[in-house]
Design a protein around this motif. Structure first.
Motif, PDB file in Angstrom:
ATOM      1  N   UNK A   6       0.844  -1.199   0.000  1.00 41.38           N
ATOM      2  CA  UNK A   6       0.000   0.000   0.000  1.00 41.38           C
ATOM      3  C   UNK A   6       0.882   1.253   0.000  1.00 41.38           C
ATOM      4  N   UNK A   7       1.935   1.229   0.807  1.00 36.77           N
ATOM      5  CA  UNK A   7       2.899   2.339   0.815  1.00 36.77           C
ATOM      6  C   UNK A   7       3.500   2.512  -0.579  1.00 36.77           C
ATOM      7  N   UNK A   8       3.940   1.408  -1.153  1.00 34.74           N
ATOM      8  CA  UNK A   8       4.611   1.468  -2.457  1.00 34.74           C
ATOM      9  C   UNK A   8       3.699   2.079  -3.499  1.00 34.74           C
ATOM     10  N   UNK A   9       2.440   1.664  -3.489  1.00 32.25           N
ATOM     11  CA  UNK A   9       1.491   2.149  -4.480  1.00 32.25           C
ATOM     12  C   UNK A   9       1.296   3.657  -4.374  1.00 32.25           C
ATOM     13  N   UNK A  10       1.178   4.137  -3.156  1.00 34.27           N
ATOM     14  CA  UNK A  10       0.930   5.562  -2.964  1.00 34.27           C
ATOM     15  C   UNK A  10       2.190   6.384  -3.252  1.00 34.27           C
ATOM     16  N   UNK A  11       3.328   5.893  -2.831  1.00 38.67           N
ATOM     17  CA  UNK A  11       4.583   6.616  -3.070  1.00 38.67           C
ATOM     18  C   UNK A  11       4.885   6.658  -4.571  1.00 38.67           C
ATOM     19  N   UNK A  12       4.613   5.547  -5.255  1.00 36.56           N
ATOM     20  CA  UNK A  12       4.804   5.519  -6.714  1.00 36.56           C
ATOM     21  C   UNK A  12       3.944   6.566  -7.400  1.00 36.56           C
TER      22      UNK A  12
ATOM     23  N   UNK B 113       8.402  -1.798  -3.346  1.00 38.12           N
ATOM     24  CA  UNK B 113       8.215  -2.453  -2.047  1.00 38.12           C
ATOM     25  C   UNK B 113       9.508  -3.124  -1.592  1.00 38.12           C
ATOM     26  N   UNK B 114      10.250  -3.687  -2.548  1.00 38.86           N
ATOM     27  CA  UNK B 114      11.537  -4.292  -2.192  1.00 38.86           C
ATOM     28  C   UNK B 114      12.494  -3.238  -1.655  1.00 38.86           C
ATOM     29  N   UNK B 115      12.478  -2.055  -2.294  1.00 39.50           N
ATOM     30  CA  UNK B 115      13.328  -0.964  -1.824  1.00 39.50           C
ATOM     31  C   UNK B 115      12.897  -0.526  -0.424  1.00 39.50           C
ATOM     32  N   UNK B 116      11.599  -0.379  -0.245  1.00 36.68           N
ATOM     33  CA  UNK B 116      11.070   0.080   1.048  1.00 36.68           C
ATOM     34  C   UNK B 116      11.389  -0.909   2.168  1.00 36.68           C
ATOM     35  N   UNK B 117      11.389  -2.202   1.817  1.00 35.21           N
ATOM     36  CA  UNK B 117      11.622  -3.235   2.827  1.00 35.21           C
ATOM     37  C   UNK B 117      13.002  -3.123   3.459  1.00 35.21           C
ATOM     38  N   UNK B 118      13.909  -2.477   2.724  1.00 35.62           N
ATOM     39  CA  UNK B 118      15.287  -2.338   3.226  1.00 35.62           C
ATOM     40  C   UNK B 118      15.420  -1.161   4.194  1.00 35.62           C
ATOM     41  N   UNK B 119      14.372  -0.330   4.246  1.00 35.35           N
ATOM     42  CA  UNK B 119      14.459   0.892   5.049  1.00 35.35           C
ATOM     43  C   UNK B 119      13.936   0.695   6.469  1.00 35.35           C
ATOM     44  N   UNK B 120      14.426   1.528   7.412  1.00 31.10           N
ATOM     45  CA  UNK B 120      13.848   1.551   8.760  1.00 31.10           C
ATOM     46  C   UNK B 120      12.380   1.960   8.672  1.00 31.10           C
ATOM     47  N   UNK B 124      10.143   4.710   6.146  1.00 32.68           N
ATOM     48  CA  UNK B 124       8.971   4.350   5.346  1.00 32.68           C
ATOM     49  C   UNK B 124       7.796   5.257   5.703  1.00 32.68           C
ATOM     50  N   UNK B 125       7.641   5.519   6.990  1.00 37.04           N
ATOM     51  CA  UNK B 125       6.537   6.382   7.432  1.00 37.04           C
ATOM     52  C   UNK B 125       6.702   7.787   6.865  1.00 37.04           C
ATOM     53  N   UNK B 126       7.944   8.260   6.817  1.00 35.25           N
ATOM     54  CA  UNK B 126       8.214   9.593   6.266  1.00 35.25           C
ATOM     55  C   UNK B 126       7.849   9.643   4.789  1.00 35.25           C
ATOM     56  N   UNK B 127       8.226   8.613   4.046  1.00 38.21           N
ATOM     57  CA  UNK B 127       7.935   8.570   2.609  1.00 38.21           C
ATOM     58  C   UNK B 127       6.428   8.517   2.369  1.00 38.21           C
TER      59      UNK B 127
END
Lengths: 140, 140
Positions: A6-12, B113-120, B124-127
């Motif tokens: 869901x995060x990925x979709x919105x950030x994209x 999502x793969x990129x986000x998974x690597x982040x604290x 992710x919340x900030x993005x």
DNA sequence: TATTGTTATACTCTATAACTATA
DNA sequence: TATAGTTATAGAGTATAACAATA
């Protein structure tokens, strides 16, 4: 609390819409995105050989050759044979090219700055923090 | 503490680089950005006339006509004469077109999502928060 | 031989101008 | 007369294949 996809979709969606709006702001409206992108690389990263420039932009050498031809005709870049390896050609930005890049960047940033000015300071801080994170993750 | 233009510059760079990377993730690699963009509009906003589609994408009618021709040849859209105003042609996405959009979006989101998974989690919340702010500001 | 740049050729995206059909 | 779509034509970006010059 949201999940990764869901995060990925919105950030994209946010990244693609914002960049689309930014790309619409260009100093020399007769210059294409491809030409401006190559020019920006030469401006911020210095002279490149044709192959290096093509690789950085993710296009083939013949394709970049055409783009460089257009930029050269318009006086935005120069070609100089390499002194050491005479197969190579060093492509460098000219004063005129620098002016175009600076004017375009300024125009894009002015539009965005106007948008940012309307936001609460906390929102601006969040966007800035997000940009820092992205720039760290996306090397290139 | 930073000024508006510095924020704008950094946010611009981050948005453009991220969207560039996202655009590279495409389900049908033979499909161009222009074709995919038009297909996405038809998918998310329903059928459009040629003129409406051209205006939304910011291109001329003849340009969009060619893009639609390609999409039609590949079976991703259909043209239907308007029942009321017979000058108009309603362009709609097909099942095959919907599949391409969904697959592409899924591919882009998986990459991100793969990129986000690597982040604290805090990053992710900030993005995510930044994306919310951008989507609110950019109505389109 | 391998690498660098270039030319040849072909297809898509873009635009402007002009044309057809309909309102 | 105005609007919607299309075709004609031309310039630019993209690719692959082939070539020349140099290492």
């Amino acid at each position: 609390m949201t999940d990764l996809s869901s995060d990925a979709s919105e950030i994209r969606a946010a990244a693609m819409r914002l960049s689309r709006r930014l790309r619409q702001q260009r100093a020399v409206t007769t210059m294409s995105d491809a030409q401006f992108a190559a020019l920006a690389v030469l401006n911020y990263r210095g002279p490149h050989t044709l192959t290096a420039l093509a690789e950085r932009e993710g296009v083939t050498a013949p394709s970049m050759n055409r783009t460089v031809n257009c930029l050269e005709e318009d006086g935005y870049v120069t070609r100089e044979p390499d002194a050491v390896d005479r197969r190579k050609v060093n492509i460098a930005i000219t004063e005129g090219g620098i002016a175009v890049v600076e004017e375009t960047v300024q125009r894009r940033d002015e539009w965005l700055a106007r948008v940012l000015a309307e936001l609460p300071a906390a929102d601006r801080a969040t966007l800035r923090a997000a940009a820092d994170i992205i720039l760290e993750v996306i090397e290139r």
